[in-house]
Design an enzyme around this catalytic site. Structure first.
Site, PDB file in Angstrom:
ATOM      1  N   ILE A 475       0.911  -1.314   0.049  1.00  7.22           N
ATOM      2  CA  ILE A 475      -0.267  -0.265  -0.067  1.00  7.22           C
ATOM      3  C   ILE A 475       0.958   1.035  -0.020  1.00  7.22           C
ATOM      4  CG2 ILE A 475      -2.100  -1.403   1.297  1.00  7.22           C
ATOM      5  CD1 ILE A 475      -1.120   0.332   3.843  1.00  7.22           C
ATOM      6  N   GLY A 476       1.565   1.067  -0.278  1.00 10.99           N
ATOM      7  CA  GLY A 476       3.306   2.098  -0.538  1.00 10.99           C
ATOM      8  C   GLY A 476       4.398   2.123   0.067  1.00 10.99           C
ATOM      9  N   ASN A 637      15.751  -1.205   4.333  1.00 12.90           N
ATOM     10  CA  ASN A 637      15.934  -0.106   3.089  1.00 12.90           C
ATOM     11  C   ASN A 637      15.667   0.903   3.795  1.00 12.90           C
ATOM     12  OD1 ASN A 637      15.547   1.831   1.212  1.00 12.90           O
ATOM     13  ND2 ASN A 637      14.941  -0.103  -0.620  1.00 12.90           N
ATOM     14  N   LYS A 707      11.036  -5.723  13.046  1.00  9.52           N
ATOM     15  CA  LYS A 707      10.203  -5.344  14.108  1.00  9.52           C
ATOM     16  C   LYS A 707       8.647  -4.860  13.479  1.00  9.52           C
ATOM     17  CE  LYS A 707      12.804  -3.946  18.401  1.00  9.52           C
ATOM     18  NZ  LYS A 707      12.939  -4.297  19.547  1.00  9.52           N
ATOM     19  N   GLY A 708       9.471  -3.832  12.356  1.00 10.84           N
ATOM     20  CA  GLY A 708       7.858  -3.387  11.734  1.00 10.84           C
ATOM     21  C   GLY A 708       8.200  -1.989  11.932  1.00 10.84           C
ATOM     22  N   GLU A 711       4.122   1.926  11.757  1.00  9.45           N
ATOM     23  CA  GLU A 711       3.077   2.259  13.278  1.00  9.45           C
ATOM     24  C   GLU A 711       3.912   3.184  13.695  1.00  9.45           C
ATOM     25  OE1 GLU A 711      -0.306   0.907  11.676  1.00  9.45           O
ATOM     26  OE2 GLU A 711      -0.252  -0.632  11.507  1.00  9.45           O
TER      27      GLU A 711
END
Ligand SMILES: Cc1cc2nc3c(=O)[nH]c(=O)nc-3n(C[C@H](O)[C@H](O)[C@H](O)COP(=O)(O)OP(=O)(O)OC[C@H]3O[C@@H](n4cnc5c(N)ncnc54)[C@H](O)[C@@H]3O)c2cc1C
Ligand code: SF4
Lengths: 744, 326
Positions: A475-476, A637, A707-708, A711
């Site tokens: 989604i981007g 990245n 880990k993300g 959010e």
């Protein structure tokens, strides 16, 4: 580029960047199918009641109109019909709106009719000719009134261990009897996602029982499941294509009535229907961040140790469906506090169902928690960073177990240095440049580092490239790019030799893109698939070249069109391996995070520092500097990850300073319905955001150590800005957004 | 949106002639106000009459002042050296408005005739006295945080003109040249062009049916050369004003000889404040004078619950603007 240059950790340009900036990337409303028709939705103008009459004659007779569909003539959607097997009690948690199912109105601008015509203009023209009469019922859209009947979510009633259930450690509400305490209420208004690309779908019945959807969705598999169920079709009869998604921010995590409507329209007309919501309809026909009331009570010792926190929250939901989010999660684990109480409730209103919006509940919760931390530090006359450090958790106080990794301290130190925290004055309102008051603030964010299951296929192609496929979406954030890098490193190939295809339900399954989990999940599956491919190639090479029989899959290399073994003369041309069709194809499932999940608490962390200037006369707020530091594990990245952080931070500026949907409760209808009234940040509102990554792997999450990011980029930004405004002016704004009217 | 036909008018006569025959037809210049209203089904003209070929062009010095053709674009006028030199406030009002894309499309005549941003006006599902006379004004007891506090009535509290240009034009005594269906021209000062809502909020200006705005002329003056436009809004750019001030001062030896003050974002029409000018004229250019002028300008304010902040915000905006030019 040499094949052995590491791709992970580089700043590889987006693999689809060129396609996107040249317009070659095709979004869901850009598919031109033969016999295509156009759908436009008509919305209700009341919030609650029944449709007593619907005059569609003029619309039906308008030029080019093929069908006007409503509850009066909609075909029976199998999934909407009673099965006779329903439990005697209504389903807990409710269910999504069934479009055109009955005459009931549950929220304002609920779709009541679909006009299908041969051109968009004609459909739009006819849509305005549809006339509805209603029998109104008394509606309730006001949160203050709705909160009086706030209730515990069904999920918590059913399962007292649910994260939505009340939580207690130590004494309940212990702050109340303490000497040094604060007690404050915080409010977040309804906010809308408003991705650049509006919700759109092209629905095509290729055969009476075969459905293809070009759909804006964050999950092709979830969308397939929803509509297969709705039409009682085998899942493999429904194809969902979402190759490119123009932003979503959580908005496309659920299926919405307009999608069902387009499918119905295609069924009725026997032709594909393209339907794109208008910007106005993006306010009403899809989800939004729920209006949320929160209250925090906090006590501390004079030397700055928190002794108790009570955090309560009431979030808005619809009358027909419960929407819950983790507003209170971080309060249970972020700071050391022996006594801790959280209570989460919902208020059901006559509005449409909310949906997670970037940073979701955690962003809402962090506004209250991190504002309260600032208020407490102020009361204690402590530097707010020092106050946070004194209450730093070395292990998870909620689950009483170690963190998988936590480098938040490092983030504090770096962020403080980058923003110039030493310039901050303890006394608010002391720094000034002409008429501008200056202030500094910080806010912390956290989000679970989740890893689910995913399937990925990998195939060696005759031209020496490797094709990977997965149903995940992008989604981007640059998913395709990150996956290309992971595959390149695992296979030892340059990125140009990798092709990662996504966004189709026909590809190997993966969950929706949301909750910062895609790289953790799909990234692992890509790595696994690439290793499995190497192993398969090794097996294929072994019969002719025995050296491969005993080789380890990790040691096998793909070099100049050959399978090779470093330090060994063995070389097998790809052509030899590809003699059997599909011989060099593997399809791998990577399981969700297993044993480690119960031994460690896994979170990404972030801290945001803001320098703001507030005009002393006019109350205008300018964010002059924003520093975002993240402990997000391995960064695949650096460039796209920094993009994520910057975009999330700008979203946080919107949340802090301007985003605010106004509903007029007398009509139960939004008054803000365009971008002239609903403000999102423009370039001039966004300073250059400085981003710092700790970039330390967390191998408990996956073998890549990620880990993300998505959010935590937003969580904590709004309170950082609100705290900086307090530091600048001495004015504490507890109801977002911080517009000039609250500061003059 | 409804079906409509489209005509490019070659002359003013042709344009006015069409409206004479079809009073429901509408002129279109840049279309940035009109098309938004049509897309929301608020206006449904059967025919659009394109004014862009009319000779209402040019920015030229005349004996009455600087004359600007009504069809000139906001961006062209805002950047024009004569405007920048003689009327900094007008240039700033134009360049602080909308976005570059809109300014490239939007005309001066269209800007003067832009419609209110009141959310109830822009959604036909709500009542609204301005849109449907007699249906009521939901804004009074509803969302009015960015509506007017000066010149309002029980029928309507909208900032009928929410924009910027006319605020600066009102401050500097601009005069509109209008042409009616008979081909007759008349000149109307912009301060007399807009109408207060009273009991007829649907009537916003003195234009007769089909009458065209041909040009706007702004007389040169010392206070106009020393002028500024200050705009306070909810974000840094691309937003309508919460409050704005167009001010010009001619100060000699610390004394204000002449002053011009108009406020935006707070009035039912662009709000020229002769009360503030009276306080300023002949007084020393000091903060105390500015505060007194600001108080005078807001004397008659009738705020409601959600726009009460504008009383102070407008005063502070005015003070800040005066400080800038003093
Ligand atoms: C998102 C957005 C933000 C904006 N922000 C601002 C802002 O910050 N400040 C600001 O000042 N404005 C702002 N505007 C308003 C903008 O300036 C006006 O829309 C524009 O100036 C209108 O000019 P136009 O030529 O496009 O008018 P049109 O849409 O073509 O016409 C507007 C009206 O004027 C009539 N008309 C046009 N020309 C003539 C004429 N010569 N004689 C008689 N009648 C005529 C038309 O019939 C129509 O009724 C904004 C607009 C938008 C959409
Ligand atoms: S303020 Fe004026 S424009 Fe707004 S609703 Fe009332 S009458 Fe209509």
């Amino acid at each position: 580029m040499k094949p052995n240059d590491k791709q992970i950790g580089s700043s590889l340009n987006r693999v689809d960047g060129r396609l996107k900036v040249t317009g070659a990337a095709k979004y869901s409303a850009e598919y031109e199918l033969p016999n295509l028709t156009y759908g436009v939705l008509v919305g209700s103008t009341i919030a609650k009641g029944r449709i007593t009459s619907l005059d569609t004659k003029a619309a039906q007779n308008a030029p080019g109109v093929l069908a006007v569909i409503s509850h009066l003539n909609s075909p029976k959607v199998p999934g909407f019909q009673p099965t006779g097997k329903e439990p005697s009690q209504p389903q807990t948690g409710g269910e999504p709106l069934k479009v055109f199912f009955d005459d009931k109105i549950r929220f304002n601008d609920q779709p009541i009719a679909l006009v299908v015509a041969d051109t968009l203009q004609r459909a739009r023209h006819a849509a305005r000719l549809v006339q509805a009469q209603y029998a109104r019922e008394t509606h309730q859209t006001n949160m203050v009134a709705g909160a009086k009947d706030a209730f515990l979510p069904s999920s918590a009633k059913k399962n007292p261990k649910s994260p939505m259930a009340d939580y207690q450690r130590g004494q309940p509400d212990a702050y109340q009897t303490a000497a040094l305490k604060i007690e404050q209420e915080y409010v977040i208004p309804t906010e809308h996602h408003h991705p650049m690309e509006m919700q759109s779908i092209t629905a095509h019945w290729e055969a009476p029982d075969r459905l293809t959807l070009y759909d804006k969705t964050q999950g092709t598999i979830g969308t397939r499941r929803d509509f297969a169920k709705e039409w009682n079709l085998p899942e493999d009869h429904v194809k969902v294509i979402a190759t490119y998604v123009g932003g979503a921010f959580g908005n496309a995590l659920h299926s919405w009535p307009h999608e069902s409507a387009a499918i119905i329209g295609a069924k009725v007309t026997g032709r594909p229907v393209k339907l794109m919501l208008t910007r106005e309809q993006m306010f009403t026909m899809v989800g939004y961040r729920p209006y949320t009331w929160q209250k925090i009570g906090m006590s501390a010792t004079a030397d700055g140790r928190i002794t108790a926190i009570t955090h309560e929250s009431i979030g808005q939901t619809s009358s027909y469906q419960e929407f819950t989010e983790s507003t209170l999660q971080q309060t249970r684990m972020m700071y050391q506090s022996p006594n801790l109480t959280t209570r989460y409730r919902l208020a059901a209103l006559d509005v449409s169902t909310p949906i997670w919006m970037r940073g979701p509940g955690e962003a809402t919760g962090s506004f209250a928690l991190e504002s309260a931390m600032d208020e407490m530090a102020h009361l204690l006359k402590l530097d707010p960073m020092e106050f946070r450090l004194r209450n730093y958790t070395e292990q998870d106080p909620e689950k009483n177990r170690p963190w998988s990794t936590k480098f938040l301290r490092e983030c504090y130190a770096k962020g403080a240095e980058l923003v110039g925290w030493n310039k901050r004055q303890l006394q608010p309102g002391t720094l000034r440049e002409g008429d501008w008051l200056l202030g500094y603030g910080m806010g912390v964010g956290t989000f679970g580092a989740n890893r689910g299951a995913a399937h990925v296929s990998a195939r060696l192609q005759p031209d020496g490239t490797v094709l990977l496929q997965c149903a995940t979406t992008d989604i981007g954030p640059g998913t395709g790019t990150a996956m290309t890098q992971i595959a390149a490193d695992t296979l030892g190939l340059p990125p140009e030799r990798i092709r990662f295809e996504l966004g189709q339900s026909g590809f190997p399954q993966a969950g929706s893109q949301g909750g910062s989990s895609t790289v953790n999940t799909v990234g692992q599956a890509v790595q696994d698939a690439c290793l499995a491919l190497k192993d398969r190639l090794r097996e294929l090479a072994a019969p002719g070249t025995p050296a491969f029989a005993t080789a380890k899959k990790e040691d096998v290399a793909l070099t100049d069109g050959h399978l090779t073994l470093p330090g060994n003369a063995a070389r097998v041309p790809f052509a030899t391996l590809l003699q059997q069709p599909d011989a060099a194809l593997v399809n791998v499932e990577s399981k969700a995070n297993g044993a480690d999940k119960d031994k460690f608490s896994m979170y990404s962390f972030s801290v945001h520092f803001a320098e703001v200037a507030v005009h002393a006369l006019t109350g205008e707020v300018r964010v002059r500097k924003l520093v975002s530091c993240a402990d997000a594990g391995t960064i695949i990245n650096l460039k796209t990850a920094a993009n994520q952080m910057k975009g999330g931070a700008v979203g946080g500026i919107g949340m802090a300073l301007m985003e605010h949907a106004v509903i007029d409760d007398r009509y139960g209808r939004y008054v803000t319905k365009d971008f002239a009234d609903y403000h999102v940040p423009v370039q001039a509102d966004a300073p250059a955001v400085e981003v710092f990554f700790v970039n330390q792997p967390d191998y408990h999450v996956n073998q890549l150590g990620t880990k993300g990011i998505g959010e935590i980029a937003t969580i904590g930004v709004a309170p950082a800005i609100a705290n900086a405004v307090f530091n600048a002016t001495g004015k504490r704004v507890r109801e977002l957004p911080i517009t000039p009217d609250k500061l003059v | 949106m409804n079906d409509f036909s489209y005509t490019q008018a070659a002359s003013a006569k042709e344009a006015t002639g069409i409206i004479k025959e079809k009073p429901q037809a509408a002129y279109i210049a840049g279309g940035t106000t009109l098309l938004d209203m049509m897309k929301a089904n608020l206006l449904e003209p059967p025919q659009l009459v394109d004014l862009n070929q009319l000779p209402f062009k040019g920015i030229e010095q005349t004996s009455d002042g600087l004359r600007i053709g009504a069809i000139e674009r906001m961006s062209t006028v805002g950047e024009h050296p004569l405007v920048v030199q003689q009327f900094p406030a007008v240039s700033q009002a134009l360049l602080l408005a909308a976005s570059p894309q809109l300014r490239n499309m939007a005309s001066i005549g269209g800007n003067i005739l832009q419609r209110t941003r009141c959310g109830y006006f822009r959604d036909a599902a709500f009542p609204c006295n301005k849109r449907v006379p007699g249906s009521g004004c939901p804004a009074i007891a509803g969302d009015h945080h960015n509506l007017a506090i000066l010149g309002v009535s029980d029928s309507c509290i909208a900032t009928a003109y929410p924009g910027d240009l006319s605020v600066a034009l009102a401050a500097f005594d601009a005069v509109l040249t209008l042409e009616n269906q008979k081909g007759k021209q008349r000149r109307v000062p912009i301060t007399e062009f807009y109408l207060l809502p009273g009991k007829t909020p649907q009537r916003e200006n003195v234009l007769e049916s089909g009458e065209l705005i041909v040009a706007v002329t702004i007389p040169g003056a010392a206070h106009a050369r020393r002028s500024t436009y200050l705009k306070v809004r909810e974000r840094s750019s691309y937003a309508y004003a919460l409050a704005s001030a167009a001010v010009g001062l001619d100060v000699q030896n610390g004394t204000i000889r002449t002053a011009r003050v108009a406020l935006g974002g707070v009035g039912a029409q662009p709000w020229r404040s002769r009360e503030a000018e009276k306080v300023l004229t002949g007084a020393p250019a000091t903060e105390a004078t500015f505060l007194a002028a600001a108080a005078a300008a807001l004397q008659g304010a009738q705020p409601l619950e959600h726009n009460r902040f504008k009383v102070e915000l407008a005063q502070n905006t005015l003070v800040r603007a005066l400080q800038q030019v003093a």
